[in-house]
Motif scaffolding. Sequence first.
Motif, PDB file in Angstrom:
ATOM      1  N   MET A  34       0.923  -1.303   0.037  1.00  0.00           N
ATOM      2  CA  MET A  34       0.166  -0.026   0.115  1.00  0.00           C
ATOM      3  C   MET A  34       0.867   1.446  -0.062  1.00  0.00           C
ATOM      4  SD  MET A  34      -2.733   1.004   2.898  1.00  0.00           S
ATOM      5  CE  MET A  34      -3.595   2.687   2.865  1.00  0.00           C
ATOM      6  N   GLY A  35       1.145   1.865  -1.212  1.00  0.00           N
ATOM      7  CA  GLY A  35       2.132   2.933  -1.278  1.00  0.00           C
ATOM      8  C   GLY A  35       1.398   4.216  -1.810  1.00  0.00           C
ATOM      9  N   HIS A  36       1.948   5.367  -1.828  1.00  0.00           N
ATOM     10  CA  HIS A  36       1.535   6.621  -2.343  1.00  0.00           C
ATOM     11  C   HIS A  36       0.284   7.097  -1.732  1.00  0.00           C
ATOM     12  CE1 HIS A  36       4.601   6.115  -5.336  1.00  0.00           C
ATOM     13  NE2 HIS A  36       4.204   4.955  -5.512  1.00  0.00           N
ATOM     14  N   VAL A  37       0.238   6.859  -0.072  1.00  0.00           N
ATOM     15  CA  VAL A  37      -0.874   7.281   0.516  1.00  0.00           C
ATOM     16  C   VAL A  37      -0.308   8.020   1.803  1.00  0.00           C
ATOM     17  CG1 VAL A  37      -2.220   5.384  -0.250  1.00  0.00           C
ATOM     18  CG2 VAL A  37      -1.066   5.196   2.023  1.00  0.00           C
ATOM     19  N   THR A  38      -1.318   8.691   2.602  1.00  0.00           N
ATOM     20  CA  THR A  38      -1.020   9.276   3.619  1.00  0.00           C
ATOM     21  C   THR A  38      -1.977   9.051   4.650  1.00  0.00           C
ATOM     22  OG1 THR A  38      -2.276  11.409   3.424  1.00  0.00           O
ATOM     23  CG2 THR A  38      -0.032  11.484   2.249  1.00  0.00           C
ATOM     24  N   VAL A  39      -1.958   9.599   6.075  1.00  0.00           N
ATOM     25  CA  VAL A  39      -2.697   9.090   6.848  1.00  0.00           C
ATOM     26  C   VAL A  39      -3.990   9.583   6.808  1.00  0.00           C
ATOM     27  CG1 VAL A  39      -2.316  11.538   8.127  1.00  0.00           C
ATOM     28  CG2 VAL A  39      -2.890   9.631   9.718  1.00  0.00           C
ATOM     29  N   TYR A  40      -4.359  10.510   5.849  1.00  0.00           N
ATOM     30  CA  TYR A  40      -5.725  10.998   5.343  1.00  0.00           C
ATOM     31  C   TYR A  40      -6.332   9.634   4.529  1.00  0.00           C
ATOM     32  CZ  TYR A  40      -4.518  16.033   5.842  1.00  0.00           C
ATOM     33  OH  TYR A  40      -4.136  17.214   6.405  1.00  0.00           O
ATOM     34  N   ASP A  41      -5.702   9.145   3.558  1.00  0.00           N
ATOM     35  CA  ASP A  41      -6.079   7.870   3.119  1.00  0.00           C
ATOM     36  C   ASP A  41      -6.574   6.705   4.099  1.00  0.00           C
ATOM     37  OD1 ASP A  41      -5.583   8.610   0.179  1.00  0.00           O
ATOM     38  OD2 ASP A  41      -3.725   8.788   1.128  1.00  0.00           O
ATOM     39  N   VAL A  42      -5.673   6.580   4.962  1.00  0.00           N
ATOM     40  CA  VAL A  42      -5.783   5.271   6.222  1.00  0.00           C
ATOM     41  C   VAL A  42      -6.982   5.913   7.131  1.00  0.00           C
ATOM     42  CG1 VAL A  42      -4.837   4.468   8.323  1.00  0.00           C
ATOM     43  CG2 VAL A  42      -3.531   4.994   6.311  1.00  0.00           C
ATOM     44  N   ALA A  43      -7.045   7.076   7.520  1.00  0.00           N
ATOM     45  CA  ALA A  43      -8.490   7.514   8.012  1.00  0.00           C
ATOM     46  C   ALA A  43      -9.691   7.035   7.283  1.00  0.00           C
ATOM     47  CB  ALA A  43      -8.376   8.946   7.972  1.00  0.00           C
ATOM     48  N   ARG A  44      -9.662   7.358   6.161  1.00  0.00           N
ATOM     49  CA  ARG A  44     -10.933   7.000   5.342  1.00  0.00           C
ATOM     50  C   ARG A  44     -11.323   5.487   5.210  1.00  0.00           C
ATOM     51  NH1 ARG A  44      -9.183  11.527   2.259  1.00  0.00           N
ATOM     52  NH2 ARG A  44      -8.049  10.284   0.862  1.00  0.00           N
ATOM     53  N   ALA A  45      -9.841   4.601   5.234  1.00  0.00           N
ATOM     54  CA  ALA A  45     -10.142   3.274   5.296  1.00  0.00           C
ATOM     55  C   ALA A  45     -10.405   2.338   6.331  1.00  0.00           C
ATOM     56  CB  ALA A  45      -8.776   2.845   4.213  1.00  0.00           C
ATOM     57  N   LEU A  46      -9.840   2.914   7.591  1.00  0.00           N
ATOM     58  CA  LEU A  46     -10.230   2.257   8.696  1.00  0.00           C
ATOM     59  C   LEU A  46     -11.456   1.745   9.267  1.00  0.00           C
ATOM     60  CD1 LEU A  46      -7.614   3.505  11.284  1.00  0.00           C
ATOM     61  CD2 LEU A  46      -7.183   1.462   9.936  1.00  0.00           C
ATOM     62  N   PRO A  47     -11.507   0.767   9.766  1.00  0.00           N
ATOM     63  CA  PRO A  47     -13.025   0.573  10.300  1.00  0.00           C
ATOM     64  C   PRO A  47     -13.484   1.257  11.561  1.00  0.00           C
ATOM     65  CG  PRO A  47     -11.659  -1.208  10.979  1.00  0.00           C
ATOM     66  CD  PRO A  47     -10.678  -0.224  10.232  1.00  0.00           C
ATOM     67  N   GLY A  48     -14.668   0.849  12.019  1.00  0.00           N
ATOM     68  CA  GLY A  48     -14.920   1.573  13.285  1.00  0.00           C
ATOM     69  C   GLY A  48     -13.960   0.829  14.325  1.00  0.00           C
ATOM     70  N   ILE A  49     -14.083   1.681  15.577  1.00  0.00           N
ATOM     71  CA  ILE A  49     -13.099   1.350  16.796  1.00  0.00           C
ATOM     72  C   ILE A  49     -13.334  -0.313  17.101  1.00  0.00           C
ATOM     73  CG2 ILE A  49     -12.759   1.842  19.049  1.00  0.00           C
ATOM     74  CD1 ILE A  49     -13.641   4.530  18.810  1.00  0.00           C
TER      75      ILE A  49
ATOM     76  N   ALA B 166       4.743  10.292   2.259  1.00  0.00           N
ATOM     77  CA  ALA B 166       5.567  11.027   3.113  1.00  0.00           C
ATOM     78  C   ALA B 166       5.705  10.618   4.577  1.00  0.00           C
ATOM     79  CB  ALA B 166       5.316  12.599   2.919  1.00  0.00           C
ATOM     80  N   ASP B 167       4.432  10.146   5.185  1.00  0.00           N
ATOM     81  CA  ASP B 167       4.409   9.873   6.575  1.00  0.00           C
ATOM     82  C   ASP B 167       4.500   8.702   7.038  1.00  0.00           C
ATOM     83  OD1 ASP B 167       2.060   9.123   5.812  1.00  0.00           O
ATOM     84  OD2 ASP B 167       0.842  10.610   7.000  1.00  0.00           O
ATOM     85  N   GLY B 168       4.787   7.626   5.902  1.00  0.00           N
ATOM     86  CA  GLY B 168       4.754   6.247   6.357  1.00  0.00           C
ATOM     87  C   GLY B 168       3.401   5.632   6.394  1.00  0.00           C
ATOM     88  N   ALA B 169       2.434   6.344   6.450  1.00  0.00           N
ATOM     89  CA  ALA B 169       1.209   5.401   6.879  1.00  0.00           C
ATOM     90  C   ALA B 169       0.869   4.371   5.907  1.00  0.00           C
ATOM     91  CB  ALA B 169       0.062   6.501   6.787  1.00  0.00           C
ATOM     92  N   GLY B 170       1.231   4.476   4.520  1.00  0.00           N
ATOM     93  CA  GLY B 170       0.844   3.723   3.754  1.00  0.00           C
ATOM     94  C   GLY B 170       1.356   2.125   4.123  1.00  0.00           C
ATOM     95  N   HIS B 171       2.625   2.294   4.290  1.00  0.00           N
ATOM     96  CA  HIS B 171       3.157   0.555   4.797  1.00  0.00           C
ATOM     97  C   HIS B 171       2.989   0.346   6.359  1.00  0.00           C
ATOM     98  CE1 HIS B 171       6.881   1.987   7.065  1.00  0.00           C
ATOM     99  NE2 HIS B 171       6.918   2.919   6.158  1.00  0.00           N
ATOM    100  N   LEU B 172       3.013   1.536   6.915  1.00  0.00           N
ATOM    101  CA  LEU B 172       2.700   1.140   8.593  1.00  0.00           C
ATOM    102  C   LEU B 172       1.280   0.451   8.894  1.00  0.00           C
ATOM    103  CD1 LEU B 172       3.997   4.406  10.211  1.00  0.00           C
ATOM    104  CD2 LEU B 172       5.229   2.372  10.171  1.00  0.00           C
ATOM    105  N   PHE B 173       0.322   0.927   8.341  1.00  0.00           N
ATOM    106  CA  PHE B 173      -1.050   0.631   8.457  1.00  0.00           C
ATOM    107  C   PHE B 173      -1.411  -0.388   7.379  1.00  0.00           C
ATOM    108  CE2 PHE B 173      -0.466   4.876  10.589  1.00  0.00           C
ATOM    109  CZ  PHE B 173      -0.565   4.327  11.916  1.00  0.00           C
TER     110      PHE B 173
END
Length: 248
Positions: free
Chosen positions: A1-16, A166-173
């Motif tokens: 999962m590359g070329h994304v930021t935390v914004y993309d992760v926020a949209r893709a995560l499920p509920g808590i 840029a922030d690593g969110a793509g591969h971290l999450f």
Amino acid sequence: MGHVTVYDVARALPGIGELRDHCRGLAMLDAVLSPEWDGRYYSFDAHWGDGDVDGDGDGDGEALASMRNGSGDEYAVVFSASGAYVRGFDHESPMSPWARRDDPEPWPGVLDSVPDAFRPYVTEPAFCEEDGVPTVTCCLWREPSDPVWRTGTVDFPTGGDADGDADGAGHLFELLVDRSAEAYAAWASYYYETEVDVRAVRHVLALEPLTSEVVAALNPDASLADLARDIAGIGYPSPGDVVDCLEA
């Protein structure tokens, strides 16, 4: 999962709740595949704070889901009565606090908007270096009343390695966004250098109670009894006689 930021992760995560359950499943899978804790990638501590977060929403304790890749990248997800707080750190990111070595500090916007309910986690010693600088390149959070995950307003760096992730969110999450059994099995086959049974992975990610057959399908050298302490620590659903092994 590359070329994304935390914004993309926020949209893709499920509920808590769904995220918490998935993190428990990831940790249980890693516990089976890597009996030695030091070799694990994903972990979950259901008793990290006071009390116990057991997955049903009761209690006021804190649980911690974490990832560490052994090369300096990591994340932490704190689940509490206040919701969920997610911190990620990519040690090679241009947004690392230490990318500007004269005055290390979090990248502007990453932590500025964190609500008061989660502020203690910003300065939590486990999430900071010894000098108190937060170890973070991306952050998001969600309170129980929030309809979506929140992030700060970040002006991402551009150019060179900063383009895209840029922030690593793509591969971290990556495995929090793609929560399929196939995604985990493919990753674990590479990371642990062994074939990983997709059906057994699906069983664990669904939080079905472990059986000797499922454990053997994942790791013939592991046993259900040996996993009793991990099962309890993760808060993974299990037959009572397995947990009772702890008292033996």
